[in-house]
Design a protein around this motif. Sequence first.
Motif, short mmCIF file in Angstrom:
data_model
loop_
_atom_site.label_atom_id
_atom_site.label_comp_id
_atom_site.label_asym_id
_atom_site.label_seq_id
_atom_site.Cartn_x
_atom_site.Cartn_y
_atom_site.Cartn_z
N UNK A 181 72.74 -2.55 -18.46
CA UNK A 181 71.81 -2.92 -19.54
C UNK A 181 72.45 -2.66 -20.89
N UNK A 182 72.41 -3.66 -21.75
CA UNK A 182 72.83 -3.52 -23.16
C UNK A 182 71.58 -3.64 -24.02
N UNK A 183 71.39 -2.64 -24.88
CA UNK A 183 70.20 -2.66 -25.73
C UNK A 183 70.59 -2.94 -27.18
N UNK A 184 69.57 -3.24 -27.97
CA UNK A 184 69.78 -3.47 -29.40
C UNK A 184 70.20 -2.15 -30.06
N UNK A 185 71.09 -2.22 -31.04
CA UNK A 185 71.57 -0.99 -31.70
C UNK A 185 70.45 -0.16 -32.30
N UNK A 186 70.61 1.16 -32.20
CA UNK A 186 69.68 2.10 -32.81
C UNK A 186 68.38 2.31 -32.05
N UNK A 187 68.29 1.79 -30.84
CA UNK A 187 67.05 1.87 -30.07
C UNK A 187 67.11 2.86 -28.90
N UNK A 188 68.13 3.72 -28.86
CA UNK A 188 68.36 4.57 -27.69
C UNK A 188 67.15 5.44 -27.34
N UNK A 189 66.64 6.21 -28.28
CA UNK A 189 65.55 7.14 -27.98
C UNK A 189 64.30 6.39 -27.51
N UNK A 190 63.94 5.33 -28.20
CA UNK A 190 62.76 4.56 -27.82
C UNK A 190 62.95 3.88 -26.46
N UNK A 191 64.15 3.36 -26.23
CA UNK A 191 64.44 2.73 -24.95
C UNK A 191 64.33 3.74 -23.81
N UNK A 192 64.90 4.90 -23.99
CA UNK A 192 64.86 5.92 -22.93
C UNK A 192 63.43 6.33 -22.61
N UNK A 193 62.60 6.46 -23.63
CA UNK A 193 61.20 6.79 -23.41
C UNK A 193 60.50 5.68 -22.63
#
Length: 104
Positions: free
Chosen positions: A8-20
Motif C-alpha cells: 500500500x502506498x498512501x498520500x504523503x503526510x497521512x501516516x498517523x491518520x492512515x494507521x488509525x
Amino acid sequence: MILEVADIRIKPGQQASFETAVQFGLDTVIAKSKGFRSYQVRHSIESSDRYVLMLEWDTLEDHTIGFRGSPAFAEWRSIVADFFAQPPFTEHFNLAFKSAANVG
C-alpha cells in the motif's frame, strides 16, 4: 492457511491518520470475516508512504470470494481508500517452509 500481502502506498503526510483508520477497519470489519485469522501491518523505514498489510486466511476463497464478495469489503474500503495514493498491489502466498527455531 493463506497469506494475503497488500503493498500500500498512501498520500504523503497521512501516516498517523492512515494507521488509525487501518487498525479500526481491521478490528471492526475484517476481523469479523469468515476464515480470517490474523494481521500485521508493517511501515517502511525507507519509504514513509509505504505499508505492507499481511493477513492470514483459512483459505484463498475466504478472502477472494467470502470477504471481497461481501458488503464488508465495501465497508473496509470506505474506511481506508481515501488514503491510497494508488490502488494497492495484492498477492496471496502459501507457506513453503519456515525456520524450526526462533533465531534471535
